[in-house]
Design an enzyme around this catalytic site. Structure first.
Site, PDB file in Angstrom:
ATOM      1  N   TRP A  68      32.119  33.430 -74.892  1.00 34.34           N
ATOM      2  CA  TRP A  68      32.541  32.106 -74.439  1.00 34.34           C
ATOM      3  C   TRP A  68      33.916  31.740 -74.989  1.00 34.34           C
ATOM      4  CZ3 TRP A  68      27.753  28.353 -74.933  1.00 34.34           C
ATOM      5  CH2 TRP A  68      26.775  28.779 -74.033  1.00 34.34           C
ATOM      6  N   LYS A 117      33.217  31.622 -69.362  1.00 29.94           N
ATOM      7  CA  LYS A 117      32.421  32.800 -69.730  1.00 29.94           C
ATOM      8  C   LYS A 117      33.214  34.048 -69.412  1.00 29.94           C
ATOM      9  CE  LYS A 117      28.752  29.758 -69.075  1.00 29.94           C
ATOM     10  NZ  LYS A 117      29.037  28.583 -68.276  1.00 29.94           N
ATOM     11  N   THR A 150      26.018   6.197 -66.633  1.00 36.55           N
ATOM     12  CA  THR A 150      26.862   7.340 -66.981  1.00 36.55           C
ATOM     13  C   THR A 150      27.632   7.739 -65.728  1.00 36.55           C
ATOM     14  OG1 THR A 150      25.192   8.922 -66.344  1.00 36.55           O
ATOM     15  CG2 THR A 150      25.208   8.248 -68.644  1.00 36.55           C
ATOM     16  N   GLU A 176      24.650   7.780 -73.721  1.00 34.53           N
ATOM     17  CA  GLU A 176      23.228   7.848 -74.079  1.00 34.53           C
ATOM     18  C   GLU A 176      22.976   7.706 -75.577  1.00 34.53           C
ATOM     19  OE1 GLU A 176      24.796   9.767 -71.957  1.00 34.53           O
ATOM     20  OE2 GLU A 176      23.504  10.517 -70.350  1.00 34.53           O
TER      21      GLU A 176
HETATM   22  P1  AMP Z   1      30.478   9.513 -71.951  1.00 36.05           P
HETATM   23  O1  AMP Z   1      29.020   9.327 -71.867  1.00 36.05           O
HETATM   24  O2  AMP Z   1      31.202   9.245 -70.673  1.00 36.05           O
HETATM   25  O3  AMP Z   1      31.062   8.759 -73.106  1.00 36.05           O
HETATM   26  O4  AMP Z   1      30.754  11.049 -72.236  1.00 36.05           O
HETATM   27  C1  AMP Z   1      30.164  11.708 -73.323  1.00 36.05           C
HETATM   28  C2  AMP Z   1      30.750  13.083 -73.461  1.00 36.05           C
HETATM   29  O5  AMP Z   1      32.124  13.011 -73.837  1.00 36.05           O
HETATM   30  C3  AMP Z   1      30.119  13.909 -74.545  1.00 36.05           C
HETATM   31  O6  AMP Z   1      28.895  14.477 -74.138  1.00 36.05           O
HETATM   32  C4  AMP Z   1      31.191  14.941 -74.819  1.00 36.05           C
HETATM   33  O7  AMP Z   1      31.182  15.980 -73.864  1.00 36.05           O
HETATM   34  C5  AMP Z   1      32.457  14.139 -74.626  1.00 36.05           C
HETATM   35  N1  AMP Z   1      32.965  13.694 -75.935  1.00 36.05           N
HETATM   36  C6  AMP Z   1      32.846  12.490 -76.508  1.00 36.05           C
HETATM   37  N2  AMP Z   1      33.473  12.456 -77.694  1.00 36.05           N
HETATM   38  C7  AMP Z   1      34.001  13.682 -77.894  1.00 36.05           C
HETATM   39  C8  AMP Z   1      34.752  14.303 -78.944  1.00 36.05           C
HETATM   40  N3  AMP Z   1      35.133  13.639 -80.029  1.00 36.05           N
HETATM   41  N4  AMP Z   1      35.096  15.596 -78.789  1.00 36.05           N
HETATM   42  C9  AMP Z   1      34.743  16.299 -77.688  1.00 36.05           C
HETATM   43  N5  AMP Z   1      34.042  15.771 -76.671  1.00 36.05           N
HETATM   44  C10 AMP Z   1      33.672  14.482 -76.771  1.00 36.05           C
END
Ligand code: AMP
Length: 542
Positions: A444, A439, A185, A330
């Protein structure tokens, strides 16, 4: 009493073997680093992967070894994944956009024995290889004639390596819970953490993604796979594609609007998957060129929230259905998908859109809930919002090497770090990352909602919102805008545009214009960098 069904471990070698037997001629089209197009098919990918497996075995690669890949989406990259998977070695995708320090850290942490790389990355790895002493060979994924002069340790040409193999190799035969792939990640704090997929979790997520309630993948589909293989397990498409027999089109390094359009049109793609930034570039290109999308029927958008303007433009101007999805590295990564289900099918367009813009509902293998700060469950009323937690067979239970300690609570729930609501129909909506939410006066404000509203302004190319310190309200929103080429607009224009689209008290206290908004390694807006850039900025309302 045990069931009387056969013991058939869900190992991913079976996916490409299935493709070889059942749809060997279906094509894999790749844009190479030099821009040229090459063609192969599942039958050939399978045969090449078997040769690669046997070549790797001769060089001592065995079950459980980690092998890095730093490559664009192309057929050789797919062959490499399956060549490793077949013998129980682990593909470890390396995101070339990581900072060199992070890259060195993850290669060392994963203890990669080899790295497969595209020509593009030769100099990047030459510069950093001394900090990766465990890597014995760097395999350059090019034709013999393209092999460059290089100082890379144990450099091998991909074609030469494949020729060392004869395809006489035993695939599979190990437990389905064996590790299959590794993806770190990009973590905004601390070191990146390794998510270790198993054969079983990849098989399950590949089948789940293929379902009608998700991508609805079939052998008649032609899929432009824009999401990079180094991003979150390639959104499972490397598994769903050969399972369903989709023709795959791989864009290599060229993801600008014109290049994407050329592949969509030239290969008659029916389906594609990418983050919103890619779609914004495509839509801008289509607007300028006047081109249409006669073959494309649906696009999967995820990775960041899908702005309303993208969904509406695809719907109204191009007749393309947007499938909005949420997930994370994850979660393998498919976590939720937003579809038009019977309960919303009869609603007027605008009302239906408000559901489709949510991140959607989980598939069978994902359970989901929201909790308050004390960990108590919150109602599914569409109003309450809290920490989003998930669990299921394709969701991490720990990070590679035990980094980060226990990541599940006592009931097995994984905290996503996202803040969300769930409505009575079951549609989940992300409000924000918990650390990005603004905040203000004890309430929020969702930076995502503000960004999505602001980017609908006709002069806006990209928008970001961050919370700035405020003595009375704690934090107030600052809107940061990149204008489209040749456009002009004032802060007041943007504020006027937002009236009626957001709650009154969400109105940004200021709007600033910049040339560029920083992005992280997976193409998402980097709020961390924006906060650094604006650390001395003081809101006019202070
Ligand atoms: P990653 O592990 O780099 O793919 O990042 C995952 C994170 O991307 C998630 O926990 C969200 O915060 C964000 N994310 C992924 N898909 C979306 C979506 N459709 N809308 C808003 N946030 C998203």
């Amino acid at each position: 009493m045990q069931g009387l069904m056969q013991d058939w471990p869900l190992t991913c070698d079976k996916i490409i073997t299935h493709a070889k037997i059942n749809h060997p001629e279906r094509e894999i089209v790749s844009r190479q680093v030099d821009g040229s197009i090459t063609r192969t098919n599942y039958g050939e990918v399978h045969d090449q992967a078997r040769k690669l497996s046997s070549a790797l075995q001769k060089r001592g690669i065995k079950l459980g070894d980690r092998i890095g890949t730093m490559a664009w989406n192309n057929a050789r990259h797919l062959e490499t994944w399956y060549g490793l998977i077949g013998i129980g070695a682990i593909y470890h995708t390396l995101n070339p956009r990581l900072f060199p320090e992070q890259l060195k850290y993850i290669v060392t942490h994963a203890d990669d024995r080899m790295i497969f790389l595209d020509l593009t990355f030769v100099s990047l790895l030459e510069t950093n290889q001394s900090a990766m002493p465990g890597v014995q060979n760097f395999v350059i994924m090019c034709a013999r004639a393209e092999m460059p002069e290089t100082t890379l340790r144990g450099a091998l040409c991909y074609e030469d390596l494949i020729d060392e193999g004869d395809g006489d190799v035993h695939w599979g035969g190990f437990d389905e819970n064996t590790a299959c792939g590794l993806c770190y990640t990009s973590g905004t704090t601390g070191n990146p953490k390794g998510v270790l997929y198993s054969h079983r979790s990849n098989m399950l997520i590949g089948m789940t993604a293929a379902m009608g309630g998700a991508l609805g993948a079939t052998g008649s589909d032609v899929c432009l796979m824009v999401v990079p293989m180094f991003h979150a397990n390639a959104w499972a498409l490397t598994f769903t594609g050969p399972m369903a027999g989709m023709k795959l089109v791989m864009p290599g390094p060229m993801m600008d609007g014109k290049s994407i359009y050329e592949l969509l049109e030239g290969e008659k793609c029916s389906f594609s998957a990418a983050v919103p930034t890619v779609w914004l570039m495509l839509l801008n290109y289509l607007e300028e060129s006047g081109n249409k999308l006669p073959h494309l029927s649906r696009v999967l958008i995820g990775g960041s929230a899908c702005p309303r303007a993208i969904m509406e433009t695809f719907d109204k101007d191009y007749g393309v259905q947007v499938i909005h999805a949420w997930g994370m590295t994850e979660t393998s990564p498919l976590g939720t998908v937003s579809h038009i289900e019977p309960e919303i099918a009869h609603l007027p367009y605008e009302e239906q859109l408000s559901y489709r813009l949510k991140q959607g509902k989980p598939p069978l293998i994902v359970e989901m809930k929201i909790t308050d700060d004390a960990g108590a469950d919150l109602p599914r009323d569409g109003q309450a919002y809290g920490t989003l937690k998930v669990r299921g067979p394709a969701i991490s239970k720990a990070y590679f090497g035990g980094e980060g300690g226990d990541i599940l609570d006592e009931d097995g729930w994984f905290d996503t770090g996202d803040v969300a609501s769930i409505d009575p129909l079951g549609y989940m909506q992300i409000t924000d990352r918990s650390k990005d939410v603004i905040k203000s006066g004890g309430e929020w404000i969702s930076s995502i909602d503000l960004e999505n509203a602001a980017v609908g302004h006709p002069a806006a190319a990209e928008c970001a919102v961050i919370g700035m310190p405020h003595p009375k309200w704690d934090e107030r929103p600052l809107l940061i805008v990149v204008l489209k080429d040749g456009e002009t607009a004032t802060a007041q224009n943007f504020k006027d545009f937002l009236v009626g689209k957001i709650a009154k008290w969400w109105m940004p206290d200021d709007v600033v214009f910049v040339d560029d908004i920083p992005h992280g390694p997976t193409g998402k807006i980097s709020k961390l960098d924006l906060r650094k850039t604006f650390k001395d900025y003081v809101l006019p309302t202070v």
